[in-house]
Write a protein that holds these residues in place. Structure first.
Motif, short mmCIF file in Angstrom:
data_model
loop_
_atom_site.label_atom_id
_atom_site.label_comp_id
_atom_site.label_asym_id
_atom_site.label_seq_id
_atom_site.Cartn_x
_atom_site.Cartn_y
_atom_site.Cartn_z
N THR A 187 0.74 -0.95 0.15
CA THR A 187 0.09 -0.48 0.18
C THR A 187 1.04 1.22 -0.34
N ASP A 189 0.58 4.90 0.98
CA ASP A 189 -0.24 6.11 1.38
C ASP A 189 0.80 7.72 0.91
N PHE A 191 1.34 11.19 1.50
CA PHE A 191 1.20 12.25 2.34
C PHE A 191 1.08 13.84 1.60
N ARG A 201 -1.42 15.01 6.01
CA ARG A 201 -2.26 13.94 5.64
C ARG A 201 -2.65 13.50 4.68
N VAL A 202 -2.57 11.98 4.98
CA VAL A 202 -2.96 10.70 3.70
C VAL A 202 -3.82 11.48 2.80
N LYS A 204 -4.21 10.08 -0.92
CA LYS A 204 -4.96 8.95 -1.34
C LYS A 204 -3.51 7.54 -0.66
N SER A 205 -4.09 6.71 -1.71
CA SER A 205 -3.69 5.42 -1.45
C SER A 205 -4.14 4.62 -2.58
N ARG A 232 4.63 7.19 2.04
CA ARG A 232 4.98 5.96 3.01
C ARG A 232 4.35 4.68 2.12
N THR A 234 4.16 0.47 2.59
CA THR A 234 3.55 -0.74 3.80
C THR A 234 3.65 -1.87 2.57
N ARG A 242 7.43 -0.74 6.99
CA ARG A 242 7.19 0.59 6.17
C ARG A 242 8.19 0.86 6.22
#
Length: 257
Positions: A187, A189, A191, A201-202, A204-205, A232, A234, A242
């Protein structure tokens, strides 16, 4: 006295003739329980006000520790006990242009093998000059998996760079590879934040699977000065691993390189 330290560093170049690489170590250890930045953190009280502190420390610091520590047991290949993600976020919020790193801080003779965490450096070669230049340019990432290789480019520029003006729509290309887990699921993310605004803050993922040599992310923008974004990654597992890239910024203060 960090004001004296900065003056000394700027007068003493490293072996390549350039300013020394400057990393903020243990950023979580100086703050009180509410996780605010301590009044004396990295000489915050030595420069008169926060603007002077940022101009001087932010002008030389390019790295910040995100993963740190060795496990209490004298074993190998364990998890980093200190994860200082929130403090990385807080220094970005304050205006520091720093990239995340990992250290093991070993106090036993198991240097390099106490945990699986590593600092990845993206450089054209393994010469001293190229490695130091890459750290100065923030071309690094912090990872909990010693085999995980990640390279993210934003509009053709490696993470860690600063755009002189807002580029608007972004083209993001990336490589993710893990030689011993080629079928792993991921995944990513995205930020985003603005210096002086809320914590990043996130926004889009996206999900992916397996080694990816030419992935891309669409629909991202940087539309104003002092904005930044980073990634980030994961890797699915028990527990998951991560990795955190350096940000890219838009036109931050001139005092910050």
């Amino acid at each position: 006295e960090f004001n004296t330290l900065i003056d000394w560093l700027l007068k003493h170049p490293d072996s390549t003739g350039k300013p020394p690489v400057f990393q903020l170590n243990h950023p979580a250890l100086g703050g009180p329980p509410n996780k605010q930045i301590g009044k004396k953190e990295y000489g915050r009280d030595d420069f008169g006000n926060d603007e002077g502190w940022l101009n001087h420390i932010g002008g030389v610091a390019t790295l910040i520790e995100l993963l740190n520590g060795e496990p209490p047991e004298k074993l190998e290949g364990l998890r980093s006990p200190q994860i200082m993600e929130e403090f990385f976020f807080r220094y970005l919020q304050l205006g520091f242009c720093v990239a995340p790193t990992c250290d093991q801080d070993n106090h036993r003779p198991n240097w390099g093998s106490a945990t699986e965490s590593r600092t990845g450096i993206i450089a054209p070669s393994l010469t001293t000059k190229d490695l130091l230049d890459a750290m100065r340019a923030r071309h690094v990432y912090a990872t909990e998996d010693k085999n995980l290789k990640i390279v993210f480019r934003v509009n053709g520029q490696l993470c860690g760079g600063i755009f002189p003006s807002p580029p608007g729509a972004l083209s993001v290309d990336y490589l993710i590879a893990d030689e011993n887990e080629p079928d792993a699921e991921y995944t990513i993310d995205v930020f985003s934040g603005t210096v002086g605004g809320p914590l990043p803050r996130v926004i889009k993922s996206i999900a992916g699977k397996g080694n990816v040599a030419a992935g891309s992310i669409d629909g991202l923008r940087l539309d104003q000065d002092r904005q930044y974004l980073f990634f980030r990654i994961t890797q699915a597992g028990e527990p998951p691993d991560r990795a955190w890239t350096a940000p890219v910024w838009v036109k931050v203060d001139a005092s910050v390189r």
